[in-house]
Design a protein around this motif. Structure first.
Motif, PDB file in Angstrom:
ATOM      1  N   THR A 187       0.854  -1.177   0.000  1.00 29.77           N
ATOM      2  CA  THR A 187       0.000   0.000   0.000  1.00 29.77           C
ATOM      3  C   THR A 187       0.895   1.234   0.000  1.00 29.77           C
ATOM      4  O   THR A 187       1.723   1.407   0.893  1.00 29.77           O
ATOM      5  N   PHE A 188       0.761   2.056  -1.040  1.00 32.48           N
ATOM      6  CA  PHE A 188       1.483   3.317  -1.160  1.00 32.48           C
ATOM      7  C   PHE A 188       0.489   4.416  -0.827  1.00 32.48           C
ATOM      8  O   PHE A 188      -0.532   4.544  -1.511  1.00 32.48           O
ATOM      9  N   GLY A 189       0.764   5.197   0.202  1.00 34.19           N
ATOM     10  CA  GLY A 189      -0.220   6.182   0.636  1.00 34.19           C
ATOM     11  C   GLY A 189      -1.475   5.448   1.037  1.00 34.19           C
ATOM     12  O   GLY A 189      -1.456   4.621   1.943  1.00 34.19           O
ATOM     13  N   ASP A 190      -2.571   5.689   0.319  1.00 33.60           N
ATOM     14  CA  ASP A 190      -3.826   4.991   0.616  1.00 33.60           C
ATOM     15  C   ASP A 190      -4.245   4.028  -0.491  1.00 33.60           C
ATOM     16  O   ASP A 190      -5.374   3.559  -0.517  1.00 33.60           O
ATOM     17  N   LYS A 191      -3.315   3.722  -1.419  1.00 37.39           N
ATOM     18  CA  LYS A 191      -3.645   2.847  -2.557  1.00 37.39           C
ATOM     19  C   LYS A 191      -2.892   1.525  -2.462  1.00 37.39           C
ATOM     20  O   LYS A 191      -1.658   1.492  -2.437  1.00 37.39           O
ATOM     21  N   LYS A 192      -3.656   0.434  -2.439  1.00 38.66           N
ATOM     22  CA  LYS A 192      -3.040  -0.889  -2.444  1.00 38.66           C
ATOM     23  C   LYS A 192      -2.696  -1.272  -3.883  1.00 38.66           C
ATOM     24  O   LYS A 192      -3.542  -1.189  -4.774  1.00 38.66           O
ATOM     25  N   VAL A 193      -1.443  -1.689  -4.086  1.00 31.95           N
ATOM     26  CA  VAL A 193      -0.985  -2.115  -5.403  1.00 31.95           C
ATOM     27  C   VAL A 193      -0.585  -3.583  -5.288  1.00 31.95           C
ATOM     28  O   VAL A 193       0.220  -3.955  -4.415  1.00 31.95           O
ATOM     29  N   SER A 194      -1.137  -4.415  -6.141  1.00 32.14           N
ATOM     30  CA  SER A 194      -0.876  -5.858  -6.092  1.00 32.14           C
ATOM     31  C   SER A 194       0.555  -6.187  -6.492  1.00 32.14           C
ATOM     32  O   SER A 194       1.178  -5.469  -7.275  1.00 32.14           O
ATOM     33  N   ALA A 195       1.057  -7.296  -5.974  1.00 32.81           N
ATOM     34  CA  ALA A 195       2.388  -7.778  -6.354  1.00 32.81           C
ATOM     35  C   ALA A 195       2.461  -7.865  -7.875  1.00 32.81           C
ATOM     36  O   ALA A 195       1.501  -8.245  -8.535  1.00 32.81           O
ATOM     37  N   GLY A 196       3.610  -7.503  -8.421  1.00 33.01           N
ATOM     38  CA  GLY A 196       3.786  -7.516  -9.873  1.00 33.01           C
ATOM     39  C   GLY A 196       4.815  -6.485 -10.289  1.00 33.01           C
ATOM     40  O   GLY A 196       5.439  -5.828  -9.450  1.00 33.01           O
ATOM     41  N   THR A 197       4.964  -6.314 -11.589  1.00 31.53           N
ATOM     42  CA  THR A 197       5.927  -5.361 -12.140  1.00 31.53           C
ATOM     43  C   THR A 197       5.171  -4.271 -12.892  1.00 31.53           C
ATOM     44  O   THR A 197       4.267  -4.569 -13.681  1.00 31.53           O
ATOM     45  N   TYR A 198       5.570  -3.034 -12.645  1.00 33.46           N
ATOM     46  CA  TYR A 198       4.890  -1.877 -13.207  1.00 33.46           C
ATOM     47  C   TYR A 198       5.918  -0.861 -13.710  1.00 33.46           C
ATOM     48  O   TYR A 198       7.060  -0.849 -13.268  1.00 33.46           O
ATOM     49  N   SER A 212      -4.762   4.531 -19.857  1.00 34.22           N
ATOM     50  CA  SER A 212      -5.710   3.431 -19.671  1.00 34.22           C
ATOM     51  C   SER A 212      -5.054   2.225 -18.992  1.00 34.22           C
ATOM     52  O   SER A 212      -5.748   1.321 -18.519  1.00 34.22           O
ATOM     53  N   LYS A 213      -3.739   2.211 -18.917  1.00 33.47           N
ATOM     54  CA  LYS A 213      -3.002   1.103 -18.275  1.00 33.47           C
ATOM     55  C   LYS A 213      -2.646   1.415 -16.821  1.00 33.47           C
ATOM     56  O   LYS A 213      -1.966   0.635 -16.164  1.00 33.47           O
ATOM     57  N   ASP A 214      -3.090   2.554 -16.289  1.00 33.18           N
ATOM     58  CA  ASP A 214      -2.822   2.902 -14.892  1.00 33.18           C
ATOM     59  C   ASP A 214      -3.563   1.955 -13.957  1.00 33.18           C
ATOM     60  O   ASP A 214      -4.730   1.633 -14.191  1.00 33.18           O
ATOM     61  N   VAL A 215      -2.890   1.536 -12.890  1.00 38.72           N
ATOM     62  CA  VAL A 215      -3.553   0.735 -11.858  1.00 38.72           C
ATOM     63  C   VAL A 215      -3.681   1.509 -10.551  1.00 38.72           C
ATOM     64  O   VAL A 215      -4.501   1.154  -9.708  1.00 38.72           O
ATOM     65  N   ALA A 216      -2.869   2.553 -10.381  1.00 37.38           N
ATOM     66  CA  ALA A 216      -2.971   3.380  -9.174  1.00 37.38           C
ATOM     67  C   ALA A 216      -2.308   4.723  -9.409  1.00 37.38           C
ATOM     68  O   ALA A 216      -1.323   4.820 -10.152  1.00 37.38           O
ATOM     69  N   ARG A 217      -2.862   5.735  -8.762  1.00 34.66           N
ATOM     70  CA  ARG A 217      -2.278   7.078  -8.725  1.00 34.66           C
ATOM     71  C   ARG A 217      -2.285   7.530  -7.272  1.00 34.66           C
ATOM     72  O   ARG A 217      -3.305   7.425  -6.597  1.00 34.66           O
ATOM     73  N   ILE A 218      -1.135   8.023  -6.824  1.00 38.63           N
ATOM     74  CA  ILE A 218      -0.981   8.448  -5.442  1.00 38.63           C
ATOM     75  C   ILE A 218      -0.458   9.879  -5.433  1.00 38.63           C
ATOM     76  O   ILE A 218       0.572  10.157  -6.049  1.00 38.63           O
ATOM     77  N   LYS A 219      -1.150  10.775  -4.749  1.00 38.91           N
ATOM     78  CA  LYS A 219      -0.686  12.162  -4.617  1.00 38.91           C
ATOM     79  C   LYS A 219       0.083  12.292  -3.310  1.00 38.91           C
ATOM     80  O   LYS A 219      -0.393  11.865  -2.256  1.00 38.91           O
ATOM     81  N   VAL A 220       1.278  12.905  -3.420  1.00 36.47           N
ATOM     82  CA  VAL A 220       2.159  13.046  -2.268  1.00 36.47           C
ATOM     83  C   VAL A 220       2.706  14.473  -2.250  1.00 36.47           C
ATOM     84  O   VAL A 220       3.181  14.963  -3.284  1.00 36.47           O
ATOM     85  N   PRO A 221       2.670  15.135  -1.094  1.00 35.48           N
ATOM     86  CA  PRO A 221       3.214  16.494  -1.033  1.00 35.48           C
ATOM     87  C   PRO A 221       4.736  16.503  -1.178  1.00 35.48           C
ATOM     88  O   PRO A 221       5.411  15.526  -0.837  1.00 35.48           O
TER      89      PRO A 221
END
Length: 181
Positions: free
Chosen positions: A92-103, A133-142
């Protein structure tokens, strides 16, 4: 006669070696060399949680963020090939869970915050063929400030006990991404 044979063999050796040396001209070092950052919270001998492969562009007296790398545009998060991140387990990066894998890991930097993008389109150069369209997560960080100027773009990890952070630093900008694993 023996001396002449030795001289001919020596001249042939010099000619062959000289031709080999000329044929082996290699390009110079990449000005933005590739690097790998691992997150191994339990030490070097432990199984990694994350691996990042990225190019490390150098500042070289230039203004990079907001100039060479413009604010508000998708950036490859490094140089040359787009940055690749491998998660060995769900993170989980910030508040977004990202599944195991390569991105492919991109960013949209602004002065006050960065949007990190995890994308499934791999093996791309730069951000030229970025496909939203291939995005699985976006995380905003200050954004924050570094203690001193960072010459080469850097990605580093720190943490233990199921939590940590991924730090992105360049020039006087520091982006710290909280993570749970």
């Amino acid at each position: 006669m023996k001396r002449v044979t030795q001289l001919v063999v020596a001249m042939m050796f010099v000619a062959v070696f000289s031709e080999f040396a000329n044929a082996q001209k290699l390009p110079g070092l990449d000005p933005s060399p590739a690097d790998i950052a691992y997150f191994r919270p339990d030490g070097r001998e432990s199984v990694p949680v994350i691996r990042v492969i990225y190019g490390r562009p150098q500042k070289k007296g230039r203004t990079m963020l907001g100039d060479k790398e413009p604010f508000g545009k998708v950036w490859r998060l490094g140089a040359n090939e787009a940055t690749e991140i491998k998660l060995y387990k769900d993170v989980t990066f910030g508040d977004k869970k990202v599944s195991a894998g390569t991105y492919t890991l991109y960013a949209i930097p602004t002065k006050d915050e960065w949007t990190l993008i995890f994308n499934t389109k791999l093996d791309t150069w730069g951000a030229y063929s970025y496909d939203e369209s291939k995005d699985v997560a976006r995380i905003k960080v200050p954004t924050g400030k570094t203690d001193s100027e960072v010459e080469a773009f850097t990605i580093a990890f720190d943490g233990s006990g199921g939590t940590g952070k991924m730090a992105l630093a360049w020039e006087n900008t520091l982006v710290t991404v909280p993570l749970k694993y």
